[in-house]
Motif scaffolding. Structure first.
Motif, mmCIF file in Angstrom:
data_model
loop_
_atom_site.group_PDB
_atom_site.id
_atom_site.type_symbol
_atom_site.label_atom_id
_atom_site.label_comp_id
_atom_site.label_asym_id
_atom_site.label_seq_id
_atom_site.Cartn_x
_atom_site.Cartn_y
_atom_site.Cartn_z
ATOM 1 N N UNK A 93 0.837 -1.201 0.000
ATOM 2 C CA UNK A 93 0.000 0.000 0.000
ATOM 3 C C UNK A 93 0.877 1.257 0.000
ATOM 4 N N UNK A 94 1.920 1.195 0.782
ATOM 5 C CA UNK A 94 2.798 2.368 0.916
ATOM 6 C C UNK A 94 3.462 2.750 -0.386
ATOM 7 N N UNK A 95 3.863 1.743 -1.151
ATOM 8 C CA UNK A 95 4.511 2.039 -2.434
ATOM 9 C C UNK A 95 3.566 2.856 -3.301
ATOM 10 N N UNK A 96 2.277 2.433 -3.340
ATOM 11 C CA UNK A 96 1.293 3.157 -4.141
ATOM 12 C C UNK A 96 1.054 4.551 -3.575
ATOM 13 N N UNK A 97 0.902 4.600 -2.249
ATOM 14 C CA UNK A 97 0.598 5.895 -1.625
ATOM 15 C C UNK A 97 1.750 6.887 -1.830
ATOM 16 N N UNK A 98 2.949 6.431 -1.583
ATOM 17 C CA UNK A 98 4.091 7.346 -1.701
ATOM 18 C C UNK A 98 4.310 7.778 -3.145
ATOM 19 N N UNK A 99 3.949 6.884 -4.093
ATOM 20 C CA UNK A 99 4.058 7.269 -5.506
ATOM 21 C C UNK A 99 3.039 8.349 -5.840
ATOM 22 N N UNK A 100 1.854 8.256 -5.220
ATOM 23 C CA UNK A 100 0.798 9.252 -5.460
ATOM 24 C C UNK A 100 1.091 10.587 -4.786
ATOM 25 N N UNK A 101 1.855 10.521 -3.739
ATOM 26 C CA UNK A 101 2.136 11.742 -2.970
ATOM 27 C C UNK A 101 3.654 11.939 -2.882
ATOM 28 N N UNK A 102 4.239 12.359 -3.973
ATOM 29 C CA UNK A 102 5.700 12.352 -4.045
ATOM 30 C C UNK A 102 6.384 13.318 -3.082
ATOM 31 N N UNK A 103 5.629 14.266 -2.511
ATOM 32 C CA UNK A 103 6.313 15.224 -1.634
ATOM 33 C C UNK A 103 6.090 14.945 -0.155
ATOM 34 N N UNK A 104 5.306 13.902 0.154
ATOM 35 C CA UNK A 104 5.032 13.636 1.569
ATOM 36 C C UNK A 104 6.008 12.621 2.171
#
Lengths: 446, 263
Positions: B179-190
């Protein structure tokens, strides 16, 4: 001095811990003279302040542990207010409170008597105080103190005068009074954990930090000049150092780590030791006062915290480590060498605090209780004999020696919420010092 | 109502009244007699009492989609009262139309009543459901990173006084990492914060170290699963922020955790 230390730990466990070891007796003064402290009267504006004065004087003398307090119910009806009130009774007459034997004989059986009175003079609270040795045959050599004390005409003044009178009495018995000493502690009463300070008797509470985030684990330099603590001001637990006098923030370099905490000051006023996770595991590091000149002291895949440098020698360090399993008390040299475990390995140990003489250490230990139920112990470092001072279930933590080396402040939830207490180093004279909010982690300072 | 229709009502009324008076003569209509001879003859010529006829009653169109209208049209003769049911009621025009909006298939009945009887006719409007609207993909509103993280990423729990990742922790972290891989890809600055927490039993000082270890152990594991260390940071709260304070193993276990935060 011949020591009558308990023979083995096994015997200790069987007989319980109420039995005092000699080192505790030494700390708390051994045989105590009996003192009678009748309530003093006041005239004019001083009258309303006498209950504050009397309770403060009594508490100072009682909690000093230097005296056995003669029970008030045994006191004679007549109490002298001035030396000229003493009247030698006729031969064979029953002695009254207006003569030495009225106090020295049973049922009072006192060695010493305090008396005097207070008055309002020029808008001030004035105490005329005396201490008499009532075992003397006559008045010639009975007087030990006869002195006038001045304070403001309010509770603060009455308390100050009582403290000064008590301090003069204690000084005669070689006891350094606690008057003027301070306790730093952590309180939640402002909404978040902040550092607070108060007088040794719980009076005069003041908020020291206003960081509005978790600010905790205070420590004070042996000379009382600096205050260090761990705060989440930056978002991470990091060390902040204040000047204890001005409360100004002083420069301190924190290593680039998710945690820098538990700073301890060396007595030379030059070096500190603290715990840092800069290497992946919380281990101990030495540094200069400003955080520079860092030297790694411990290294390993375990947790080392709460380093406390011996305030007398500056050469050895007590700390808490999980290197052998549950947290235990260890000692090492100031260089990080010669690590040895001091506690038995049972239970969990935390919160070491050096006695000012560098020969004893107080700590909290769950020995004999469920995990988390700490009690306060003290240990003679030379032979590792220890004595348990608190015996309740619940938590009794963070013991901190008073500058007089006879008292210990600690935090306990015995009344429900964590509060700060003081006691004599033999576990007696327990006195609750705080009541607002939750209060913990006392550090007794000069 | 205009003057013309008033006149019409007056006429209709007079016809009805007259008709009632001449009932016997229905079916045997005598030729007009000379006025002087037939005294009983009505003075007014009686109308022709024919049965009403419905020349047409239609619904146009006869099939509609729900929500549209159909128009009823009718043409009636010799009626005194025209009623259309359901929903329309009496109408006054002999030749008229009316729009209707039936919600479902409806058969309209037109009843024409007149002096000569009644006549009925019906027209059916078939109503069909309109085809559903095309599916429009909802506009993509980016969810708050903090909310997303707290919803999607489960806590990793630890054993008492331990900071190594246990069996359960491994499976939680493996799920979290996908899940994190997807989330971090969607939110590149967080940045993701991993908080380390402990139960209340150890000392606060030791627990600060233990919480630090727990957060770091979770971070290390996620890195082994391919997550970039530059997006992960750790903070220990020791036992400073418990989520419960009961002295039960249940609560202790809840507090021995690494928690993921988007703050």
């Amino acid at each position: 001095m011949k020591k009558k230390l308990l023979i083995t730990l096994g015997v200790c466990a069987l007989v319980g811990w109420a039995q005092e070891s000699d080192f505790v007796g030494k700390l708390t003064g051994g045989v105590r003279p009996v003192i009678a402290v009748p309530d003093l009267r006041g005239s004019g504006g001083a009258q309303a302040l006498m209950s504050v004065f009397n309770s403060t004087l009594y508490a100072d003398l009682e909690t000093s542990g230097s005296f056995k307090m003669a029970p008030k119910s045994n006191y004679p009806i007549q109490v002298p207010q001035r030396p000229q009130d003493f009247q030698k009774p006729a031969e064979n007459a029953q002695p009254t409170g207006l003569w030495l034997t009225g106090w020295a004989n049973p049922p009072v059986s006192a060695n010493y008597l305090t008396f005097g009175y207070a008055a309002e003079s020029n808008g001030q609270f004035v105490l005329y105080g005396w201490l008499y040795n009532v075992k003397q045959p006559d008045l010639t050599n009975a007087q030990m103190i006869g002195k006038t004390y001045l304070g403001s005409l309010n509770d603060v003044g009455a308390r100050k005068v009582a403290h000064e009178f008590a301090a003069d009495i204690l000084k005669l018995f070689g006891v350094e009074g606690l008057y003027g000493s301070k306790i730093f502690f952590v309180s939640t009463r402002s909404g978040t954990k902040e550092i607070w300070s108060m007088d040794y008797d719980g009076q005069n509470e003041k908020q020291v930090t206003v960081y509005k985030t978790i600010t905790t684990m205070p420590s004070v330099a042996p000379d009382g000049s600096r205050l260090a603590f761990t705060s989440y001001l930056s978002g991470l637990p990091q060390i902040i150092v204040h000047s204890a006098e001005t409360n100004r923030i002083l420069p301190f370099f924190n290593q680039q780590a998710s945690m820098n905490s538990n700073l301890s000051f060396a007595p030379d006023g030059k070096r500190v030791i603290y715990s840092s996770s800069v290497g992946g595991y919380p281990n101990l590091y030495g540094a200069d006062l400003n955080g520079g000149n860092i030297k790694r002291l411990t290294s390993g895949r375990f947790i080392d915290v709460e380093a406390k440098i011996n305030p007398k020698t500056g050469s050895d360090v007590m700390f808490i480590s999980g290197r052998g399993g549950p947290q235990q008390l260890y000692r090492m040299s100031i260089e990080g060498t010669d690590v040895e475990r001091m506690s038995t390995g049972e239970g969990q140990v935390s919160n070491p605090s050096w006695h000012p003489n560098g020969a004893y250490v107080a700590f909290s230990w769950t020995m004999g209780f469920q995990p988390g139920n700490f009690n306060v112990f003290i240990m003679d470092v030379a032979d590792r004999k220890f004595v348990q001072l608190t015996h309740g279930a619940g938590r009794n933590e963070n013991p901190s020696w008073a500058p007089d080396g006879r008292h210990i402040a600690f935090a306990s939830n015995r009344s429900g919420r964590m509060q700060i207490y003081s006691m004599l180093a033999d576990g007696t004279q327990v006195r609750q010092l705080t009541s607002a909010g939750r209060n913990e982690m006392p550090v007794w300072s000069k | 109502m205009n003057r013309k229709s008033l006149g019409l009502i007056a006429l209709t009324l007079s016809l009805v009244l007259t008709g009632a008076g001449c009932k016997k003569k229905i079916g045997a209509v005598a030729p007009p007699a000379p006025p002087h001879k037939v005294e009983i003859a009505p003075k007014v010529e009686a109308p022709k009492l024919s049965r009403p006829t419905i020349s047409s009653f239609t619904a146009e169109p006869s099939a509609i989609e729900k929500g549209n209208s159909s128009t009823l049209k009718w043409s009636v003769k010799d009626a005194t009262k025209v009623t259309i049911t359901p929903g329309v009621g009496e109408v006054t025009a002999m030749d008229g139309s009316r729009a209707v909006f039936p919600g479902s298939t409806t058969t309209y009945r037109l009843v024409a009543e007149g002096a000569g009887g009644t006549a009925e006719s019906s027209a059916t409007v078939t109503v069909s459901d309109p085809p559903p609207p095309p599916v429009v993909a909802p506009a993509k509103v980016k969810e708050d990173f903090t909310t997303l993280v707290s919803r999607e990423l489960a806590d990793v729990t630890f054993d008492y006084d331990k900071s190594d990742i246990n069996e359960n922790g491994r499976s939680v972290l493996t799920r979290n990492s996908d899940k994190l891989k997807a989330i971090l890809a969607d939110y590149p600055s967080n940045m993701l914060t991993i908080e380390g927490h402990c139960d209340e039993r150890g000392s606060a000082e030791y627990n600060l170290g233990l919480g630090d270890r727990r957060a770091l152990a979770a971070k290390d594991f996620l890195q082994q699963l391919g997550l970039g260390a530059d997006r992960l940071r750790t903070v220990s709260y020791g036992k400073e922020r418990p989520q419960c304070t009961d002295a039960t193993e249940d609560c202790y276990q809840k507090n021995r955790r690494a928690h993921f935060s988007g703050n």
